[in-house]
Design a protein around this motif. Structure first.
Motif, PDB file in Angstrom:
ATOM      1  N   ILE A  73       0.994  -1.183   0.198  1.00  5.46           N
ATOM      2  CA  ILE A  73      -0.037   0.206   0.057  1.00  5.46           C
ATOM      3  C   ILE A  73       0.907   1.270   0.140  1.00  5.46           C
ATOM      4  CG2 ILE A  73      -1.699   1.319   1.243  1.00  5.46           C
ATOM      5  CD1 ILE A  73      -2.832  -1.366   2.246  1.00  5.46           C
ATOM      6  N   ASN A  76       2.112   1.759  -3.635  1.00  5.43           N
ATOM      7  CA  ASN A  76       1.195   1.991  -4.518  1.00  5.43           C
ATOM      8  C   ASN A  76       0.124   3.320  -4.302  1.00  5.43           C
ATOM      9  OD1 ASN A  76       1.867   0.093  -6.822  1.00  5.43           O
ATOM     10  ND2 ASN A  76       1.881  -1.186  -4.768  1.00  5.43           N
ATOM     11  N   PHE A  77       0.239   3.648  -3.163  1.00  4.35           N
ATOM     12  CA  PHE A  77      -0.821   4.878  -3.009  1.00  4.35           C
ATOM     13  C   PHE A  77       0.052   5.895  -2.501  1.00  4.35           C
ATOM     14  CE2 PHE A  77      -3.301   0.904  -2.779  1.00  4.35           C
ATOM     15  CZ  PHE A  77      -4.439   1.424  -3.417  1.00  4.35           C
ATOM     16  N   GLY A  79      -0.021  10.372  -0.864  1.00 12.22           N
ATOM     17  CA  GLY A  79      -0.894  11.318  -0.030  1.00 12.22           C
ATOM     18  C   GLY A  79      -1.781  10.905   0.833  1.00 12.22           C
ATOM     19  N   GLU A  81      -4.805   9.527   0.008  1.00  7.36           N
ATOM     20  CA  GLU A  81      -5.295   8.242  -0.349  1.00  7.36           C
ATOM     21  C   GLU A  81      -4.537   7.260   0.560  1.00  7.36           C
ATOM     22  OE1 GLU A  81      -5.173   6.765  -4.463  1.00  7.36           O
ATOM     23  OE2 GLU A  81      -7.124   5.483  -3.862  1.00  7.36           O
ATOM     24  N   ILE A  85      -6.311   4.218   2.739  1.00  6.53           N
ATOM     25  CA  ILE A  85      -6.344   2.903   2.331  1.00  6.53           C
ATOM     26  C   ILE A  85      -5.843   2.183   3.480  1.00  6.53           C
ATOM     27  CG2 ILE A  85      -5.378   1.441   0.667  1.00  6.53           C
ATOM     28  CD1 ILE A  85      -7.352   2.521  -0.900  1.00  6.53           C
TER      29      ILE A  85
ATOM     30  N   ARG B  29      -2.485  12.333  12.389  1.00  7.82           N
ATOM     31  CA  ARG B  29      -2.921  12.307  10.897  1.00  7.82           C
ATOM     32  C   ARG B  29      -4.379  12.150  10.932  1.00  7.82           C
ATOM     33  NH1 ARG B  29      -0.454  10.650   6.020  1.00  7.82           N
ATOM     34  NH2 ARG B  29      -1.890  11.846   4.818  1.00  7.82           N
ATOM     35  N   VAL B 130     -13.949   4.078   3.067  1.00  7.23           N
ATOM     36  CA  VAL B 130     -12.413   3.900   2.704  1.00  7.23           C
ATOM     37  C   VAL B 130     -12.027   5.501   2.597  1.00  7.23           C
ATOM     38  CG1 VAL B 130     -10.573   3.249   1.516  1.00  7.23           C
ATOM     39  CG2 VAL B 130     -12.354   1.613   1.976  1.00  7.23           C
ATOM     40  N   TYR B 131     -12.671   5.878   1.627  1.00  8.98           N
ATOM     41  CA  TYR B 131     -12.623   7.496   1.362  1.00  8.98           C
ATOM     42  C   TYR B 131     -13.354   8.227   2.325  1.00  8.98           C
ATOM     43  CZ  TYR B 131      -9.848   5.166  -2.277  1.00  8.98           C
ATOM     44  OH  TYR B 131      -8.979   4.769  -2.856  1.00  8.98           O
ATOM     45  N   ARG B 156     -10.468   0.477  -6.776  1.00  5.84           N
ATOM     46  CA  ARG B 156      -9.450   0.829  -5.902  1.00  5.84           C
ATOM     47  C   ARG B 156      -9.478  -0.044  -4.647  1.00  5.84           C
ATOM     48  NH1 ARG B 156      -5.812   3.818  -8.314  1.00  5.84           N
ATOM     49  NH2 ARG B 156      -5.093   4.951  -6.662  1.00  5.84           N
ATOM     50  N   MET B 157      -8.417  -0.511  -4.224  1.00  7.16           N
ATOM     51  CA  MET B 157      -8.384  -1.414  -2.978  1.00  7.16           C
ATOM     52  C   MET B 157      -9.663  -1.283  -1.982  1.00  7.16           C
ATOM     53  SD  MET B 157      -4.980  -2.637  -1.600  1.00  7.16           S
ATOM     54  CE  MET B 157      -4.104  -3.125  -3.106  1.00  7.16           C
ATOM     55  N   PHE B 158     -10.138  -2.318  -1.550  1.00  5.08           N
ATOM     56  CA  PHE B 158     -11.190  -2.266  -0.506  1.00  5.08           C
ATOM     57  C   PHE B 158     -12.482  -1.598  -0.817  1.00  5.08           C
ATOM     58  CE2 PHE B 158      -7.041  -1.702   1.647  1.00  5.08           C
ATOM     59  CZ  PHE B 158      -6.690  -3.225   1.730  1.00  5.08           C
ATOM     60  N   SER B 324      -1.831  -2.998  -9.207  1.00  9.31           N
ATOM     61  CA  SER B 324      -1.196  -2.851  -8.091  1.00  9.31           C
ATOM     62  C   SER B 324      -2.348  -2.014  -7.005  1.00  9.31           C
ATOM     63  CB  SER B 324      -0.047  -2.020  -7.771  1.00  9.31           C
ATOM     64  OG  SER B 324       0.920  -2.401  -8.712  1.00  9.31           O
ATOM     65  N   PRO B 325      -2.852  -1.100  -7.437  1.00  4.37           N
ATOM     66  CA  PRO B 325      -3.900  -0.391  -6.334  1.00  4.37           C
ATOM     67  C   PRO B 325      -5.192  -0.888  -6.494  1.00  4.37           C
ATOM     68  CG  PRO B 325      -3.389   1.293  -8.166  1.00  4.37           C
ATOM     69  CD  PRO B 325      -3.084  -0.189  -8.670  1.00  4.37           C
TER      70      PRO B 325
END
Lengths: 909, 412
Positions: A73, A76-77, A79, A81, A85, B29, B130-131, B156-158, B324-325
């Motif tokens: 992760i 491949n991701f 910022g 995102e 993720i 974060r 997720v987002y 996109r993943m998940f 990949s993503p």
């Protein structure tokens, strides 16, 4: 902050202190006590450690299992995102970085355990001056290796070596990162502890060894681990056997270890089978077993905390607030309640809760049952199984002794077992009932506390300042600079035979004892105070044989006559007379009855022994009195709720298993020694026209104690067996055996006594009252120590027990300290004291002359009777049943001069 | 204060320190993200619980929802349509049981969604929880309806992990999802094969509007971004196509007019529209597809519409798809598309581009492609013609299951 400290750290220090005190009493060696402490602290921390370790491993495994995806992760991701993720992935993986805080709790809880141990050991005054093997002083770094001018501390290096070995086992199969971590940690601690007191390093080293063992055991499989557990238990039993021979404290410890270990072994071996079988066959236990809920435990804990921390302390304080007040400031010592309240709150509500939660579900149930039983049994012990032990003093000591009839003790134990059984049944049948009952007890206890607290709070307004004056004894040993003074000091059990050896070993004493003549050939009329003291005070009319002849009076009356003889004669001849601690006055054991001097109001009388102990302890240990009192209030609560068989153990003669200061010295010794050490302060010289007669008694030599040569100081640092000493001393063809503990301990305390007295004699010189004061140092008897080879009376005790101290300095005597082998008895004392001052003194009670004619005319009749208790041997004549009488003359060291004689012959003479 | 630690405790304390730092970092974060995506002002919260909400993050999904809404409306079921496009057709729809509402674009809309009170939410938006779009605690059931006709592992993943139910169109989608659930230790989601309602719609439209008579027409419909036809082959492919003599329609992705003009403008300038070349920008692609015979595209959902609904061949550019993503990365099995696309037509590469005419001809005339299209269709488009009904049935049943009540008003 201080409340937090009281709640979190202080309960642990309290427990460590109790434990350390018990261990050091049992082993008489601080290092063994430290070992025991380390073992216990580590065992307490073990479940927490295990839990933390499991959680960490779980977390590590979790992280490990997630690592490849986290990496993917991250690659491949980018910022926000990436963060989102990752968060989603954590959620799916059941991992929350914030969970970490929860997981860290068991680990963080260990920290106070170690902080408390650190604080406790660092402040252990007993380490100062104590040695261990090649380590000279446990308060210093060890300096075991000296290369050139460089001292190298070996212990920290040893500790680190063990630590590294332990790390090797712990990190076997782990990541290189973990390995580096543990090695770095070990090295950091080498640096941190390198210059620490060696006692502290020994403690850490024990911890490391424990940790080493723990890591090995934790790596073992379950089956093997069980064997290790049993092996440990057997080992415990083995050392316990060793403990049993070490006296009472050790015995109780030993009993606890044995019971615990046996229970442990059984539970390890067949525990599950037994409980399953019980449940199978006792249908009532099959009831609705509910998961132990904390609410129940909370109420029980709150009840216990209220009982121990608030109710009992407030009960004592409110019973007589005025007595506990600081009379100087008139402050109410609220801390006597707030301190036990906060520390018990921490101990019970915090730490017991930690114990509860670190248990398995099954363990929690058992915990709840046991705790409830403890609460109920404690209440029963406090309110039902209580007994008056006489008045309670502010130092929490009772007038009477703490004893119970054996039958009551047994009943008490049975009731305790019944409580446990009932609590178990009720818990399994109706767990809610337990909770409700505990809650009710809690409320009831809180209600009981209210009136106590109210009384304490309102005491101040009622207190009108009728403070009794603080007694000051300064200057009560009044000595005239211009007139003649006579001082007689009876030193209980000071052995004459020691004197030349001690003065030989410490020749500086001879300067202080300038003008004194020592009489080695001195006889006492018995081997105990009741036989030996009357003659000392009253002369030859008060030897046992003579006292027995006057059957019209009780022994008590005759004894008191003896105690009054010299004071009255001196008083009537214009002397100022002061008497301190007259032994067995009123024929009472313990505190002398000063009322026997009521007919002579001008005689000043004092009981000094014990009056200076607190101050003495305070000065030597730095432990302030208020701390001890606060702390003893806590143990007093334990005392009140203990089962009867433990009560006297906890009471500990009023010491409540305290403390660093009393650790190696009995309270009796402290009482006597502190009085002796106060002689300088007590003495005041003046220019009045009246001479003084002081009749002083001190029991320091009666309390044999091992002290360190060459100083023989009571400094709370001395350790038994710490210093080598000669096994025997030679002088004039006599060999003094010092190989046995009691021989050496007696020798030490005698040396300490002369040393302490020397300070006083020097002071008298400084004050200009030495020359005009006649000083007689004398003992009532000697002691059976078999130190002189071949000087045992045939079929009887050794001569040493009839050989009291006698050392006399006359007016203006300036000769060097010398020895006079004339035949003397301690009944010569009145004659020696009065000689040249009062011509032809007459015993005011019998009308006979006070002289030493009897010694010149006949052999002396002495008894070796051990019937020393004035509580029992208090008729009109001495009861010497089963004992021998001896006729002694001239040289007591010549066995030919000792003749056993028939009792009838004694009566007829 | 010095502190004793043994190796075990010591290393654990280390981890505690590291852990504390990461917790602080993570917490900070998280807080920062919360602040960043927090909307100005307070989100509007519902008072009552809406039984059925349809959420659309873009008006382009109207075509996916429309057949379902039509069916629900027919059944007399009330629904609320929350959209993030102010000009969503739903806002002016003729369905009496549909109440459309524009909830604001971006975070404003998500804030509304995050505090939604509803029994069922139907959406095509992946990435729930997720987002920025989080699950609302007041929603009982989130159900996802796919907006394409192919695999969902290219989300996109998940993308669909936090949905409760999935409405899918092929068994392979169920297999993929189950495999992912197993890998991630998740509870199995409620998955129902329903078909593809919007493809049914296309078929229905085709019945009403059969393909008009036209010369052989090649439709080029690239997607946008990197490795797309226009970016990769540029004017060269247009030259080759023009050389075939067929009618050529180029329909750049609407997004290309917005963000890729630097690439597009020179091509537009070099190849102005003519009798043979047509630049198409219709909003609705039905008409242009209807009059085309073959589609040339890169990876895009359009190829399934064209090949399966219009039943015409496609030539697909060979793009190296980096998964990949995507959820696809988790699976060892090949993506379904990689097995489906070669069956729908030929693969266009740099090397075979010069032979494009013969490739087109082969695709148009070789009967095997028709058979293969049937095969692919059977795999990814179950229950053709029944999609909307099955979705509506599912929603009704689920509502009943969740509440014990019925969605239909007229029954009460």
């Amino acid at each position: 902050m201080s409340i937090l400290y009281n709640i979190i750290i202080q309960p642990l220090i309290f427990l460590y202190d109790l434990l350390f005190t018990l261990l050091s009493r049992a082993f008489k060696n601080p290092v063994t006590a430290i070992l025991g402490l380390s073992l216990v602290v580590n065992f307490i921390a073990l479940p927490l450690y295990k839990k933390a370790d499991d959680l960490q491993k779980e977390e590590q495994n979790k992280k490990k299992s997630m690592s490849s995806w986290v990496k993917h992760i991250n690659q491949n991701f980018h910022g926000d995102e990436k963060f989102m993720i990752l968060q989603a992935y954590y959620k799916i993986a059941g991992y929350n970085p914030l969970n970490f805080i929860q997981e860290a709790v068991p680990l963080l809880l260990q920290i106070p355990l170690f902080i408390a141990a650190y604080r406790f050991i660092s402040s252990l005054s007993v380490l100062d001056g104590a040695s261990f093997g090649p380590i000279a002083n446990l308060i210093e770094p060890d300096h075991l290796l000296v290369i050139g001018s460089v001292n190298i501390n070996v212990l920290p290096i040893l500790m680190t070596a063990i630590n590294l070995a332990s790390s090797y086992v712990y990190t076997k199969g782990s990541t290189i990162q973990l390995k580096v971590q543990t090695v770095v940690t070990a090295l950091i601690f080498l640096v941190l502890l390198y210059n620490s007191p060696s006692g502290l390093v020994i403690y850490w080293t024990f911890n490391q060894i424990f940790s080493f063992g723990k890591n090995i055991v934790l790596k073992l499989s379950g089956k093997h681990r069980k064997y290790v557990h049993i092996a440990i238990a057997v080992f415990l039993l083995f050392i316990t056997e060793n403990l049993i021979i070490r006296g009472r404290v050790a015995l109780v410890l030993a009993e606890l270890i044995i019971i615990g270990t046996i229970v442990y072994i059984i539970s390890q071996a067949v525990g599950d089978k037994i409980t399953d079988a019980i449940k199978k066959h006792v249908p009532i236990l099959k009831g609705n077993e509910q998961e132990g809920s904390y609410s129940t435990v909370f109420f029980i804990e709150a009840g216990l905390a209220l009982l121990l921390g608030v109710f009992i302390p407030s009960n004592v304080l409110s019973s007589s607030v005025v007595d506990f007040m600081d009379h100087a400031t008139e402050n109410i010592p609220y801390e006597l309640v707030t301190y036990p309240a906060t520390v018990y709150a921490g101990l019970i509500l915090l730490w017991l809760t930690v114990v509860y939660f670190s248990n398995s579900k099954r363990g929690r149930k058992n915990f709840t049952i046991v705790l409830m039983s403890v609460l109920v049994f404690s209440l029963l012990n406090q309110f039902v199984f209580s007994k008056s032990f006489g008045s309670l003093y502010t130092d929490l000591k009772f007038d009477g002794s703490v004893e119970f009839p054996a039958l009551l003790v047994v009943i008490n134990i049975l009731v305790g077992l019944a409580v446990l059984a009932i609590c178990t049944l009720v818990y399994y049948r109706k767990p809610k009932l337990i909770r409700n009952f505990a809650a009710i007890l809690c409320i009831a206890l809180a209600c009981l506390c209210v009136p106590n607290l109210y009384t304490i709070k309102n005491e101040k307004s009622e207190y009108m300042g009728d403070a009794t004056d603080v007694v000051s004894y300064d200057g009560i040993f009044r000595l005239s600079r211009t007139e003649k003074n006579v001082v007689v000091v009876m030193l209980d059990r000071a052995i004459g035979g020691f004197v030349p050896y001690i003065f030989e070993e410490k020749p500086e004493l001879k300067d202080s004892y300038e003008g004194f003549v020592f009489f080695p050939n001195t006889l006492s009329f018995g081997t105990h105070t009741n036989f030996g003291a009357p003659g000392l005070f009253g002369g030859y009319e008060y030897t046992p044989a003579e006292m027995n002849k006057r059957t019209n009076l009780s022994l008590a009356e005759k004894h008191d006559e003896a105690l009054k003889l010299m004071p009255v004669l001196f008083l009537e001849n214009g002397y100022d007379v002061a008497i301190c601690d007259p032994p067995y006055a009123g024929y009472r054991e313990g505190i002398p009855d000063l009322n026997i001097y009521d007919d002579y109001p001008d005689i000043r009388t004092y009981n000094l022994e014990g009056e200076f102990s607190e101050q003495f302890n305070y000065e030597l240990t730095g432990n302030d009195f208020s701390f001890k009192q606060k702390r003893n209030f806590m143990v007093y609560s334990l005392f009140r709720v203990s089962p009867m068989f433990l009560r006297s153990f906890v009471y500990d003669g009023g010491n409540y298993i305290y403390n660093a200061a009393y650790r190696y010295y009995t309270p009796e010794l402290i009482d006597s020694y502190s009085t002796l050490a106060s002689f300088v302060d007590l003495t005041a010289a003046d220019d009045e026209s009246k001479g003084s007669f002081l009749l002083l008694q001190n029991s320091t030599p009666h309390n044999p104690t091992v002290l360190d040569p060459p100083d023989y100081e009571l400094n709370f640092r001395n350790q038994e067996n710490a210093k080598d000493h000669a096994n025997s001393l030679e002088m004039d063809g006599y060999s003094l055996d010092l190989s046995m503990h009691s021989q050496w301990a007696h020798y030490c305390i005698n040396a300490a006594t002369y040393k302490e007295l020397a300070k006083w004699l020097d002071y008298l010189k400084e004050e200009g009252v030495y020359d005009n004061t006649r000083i007689i140092l004398v003992a009532d008897h000697g002691y059976y120590l078999n130190q002189y080879k071949g000087l045992n009376t045939p079929g009887g005790p050794d001569i040493e027990s009839f050989n009291p101290l006698l050392m006399v300095k006359d007016f203006n005597a300036h000769e060097e300290w010398s020895i006079d082998k004339s035949f003397m008895t301690n009944a010569d004392v009145p004659f020696l004291a009065l000689e040249g001052i009062i011509d032809n003194p007459v015993n005011p009670f019998t009308g006979n002359l006070v002289n030493i004619d009897m010694k010149k005319q006949q052999s002396m009749l002495v008894t070796d009777s051990d019937n020393y208790s004035v509580e029992y041997n208090n008729g009109k004549q001495f009861d010497t049943t089963g004992a021998n009488w001896w006729a002694v003359k001239d040289n007591i060291y010549d066995l030919d001069n000792w003749k056993k004689i028939d009792r009838k012959e004694v009566e007829n003479r | 204060m010095k502190l004793y630690i043994d190796p075990g405790t010591g290393s654990m304390l280390f981890s505690v320190a590291i852990g504390l730092v990461s917790v602080i970092w993570f917490g900070a974060r998280k807080l920062y993200m919360k602040m960043k995506y927090r909307t100005a002002g307070k989100a509007k919260t519902d008072v009552a619980i809406t039984p059925l909400v349809i959420f659309s993050d873009n008006k382009r999904y109207w075509k996916n929802f429309d057949p379902v809404i039509r069916e629900l409306n027919k059944r007399g079921i009330d629904m609320v349509y929350l959209t993030q496009s102010p000009d969503d057709p739903a806002l002016s729809s003729p369905y009496p049981h549909l109440r459309g509402e524009f909830i604001g674009e971006g975070n404003k809309g998500f804030a509304r969604m995050n505090f939604l009170k509803a029994t069922i939410v139907l959406a095509t938006t992946p990435g729930l929880d997720v987002y920025q779009w989080k699950r609302s605690k007041e929603v009982k059931w989130y159900v996802h309806m796919q907006h394409g006709a192919n695999e969902m592992t290219t989300y996109r993943m998940f993308g669909i992990d936090f949905y409760d139910g999935l409405l899918v169109s092929g068994q392979y989608q169920i297999d993929d999802t189950r495999a992912l659930e197993k890998l991630r230790n998740e509870e199995p989601k409620d998955m129902v094969l329903v078909g593809i309602p919007y493809m049914d719609d296309i078929v229905n439209r085709l019945k009403e509007h059969p393909s008009p008579a036209h010369e052989t027409t090649v439709l080029v419909a690239p997607s946008w971004g990197e490795s797309t036809i226009l970016r990769k082959f540029g004017s060269r492919i247009i030259e080759v196509l023009l050389a075939t003599g067929y009618h050529i329609i180029i329909r750049p992705h609407p997004q290309s007019y917005i963000t890729e003009m630097d690439m597009l403008q020179p091509i537009l300038d070099a190849f102005p529209a003519s009798d043979q070349l047509e630049w198409n920008t219709d909003l609705d692609n039905f008409e242009v597809m209807n009059r085309s015979d073959i589609l040339i595209s890169d990876f895009s959902g359009t190829i399934y519409e064209f090949s399966l609904a219009f039943d015409k061949p496609v030539i697909c550019m060979d793009t190296k798809f980096d998964d990949s993503p995507y959820d696809a990365w988790w699976l060892d099995t090949p993506r379904w598309s990689t097995t489906a696309i070669p069956r729908l037509g030929q693969i266009l590469t740099e090397e075979n581009m010069e032979n494009l005419k013969s490739m087109i001809d082969e695709c148009l005339h070789d009967e095997k492609y028709r058979e293969l299209r049937c095969e692919v269709s059977a795999e990814t488009w179950v229950y053709p013609g029944e999609g909307a009904v099955r979705v509506a049935d599912y929603l009704e049943d689920k509502y009943n299951e969740l509440t014990g009540e019925t969605l239909r008003k007229d029954k009460n």
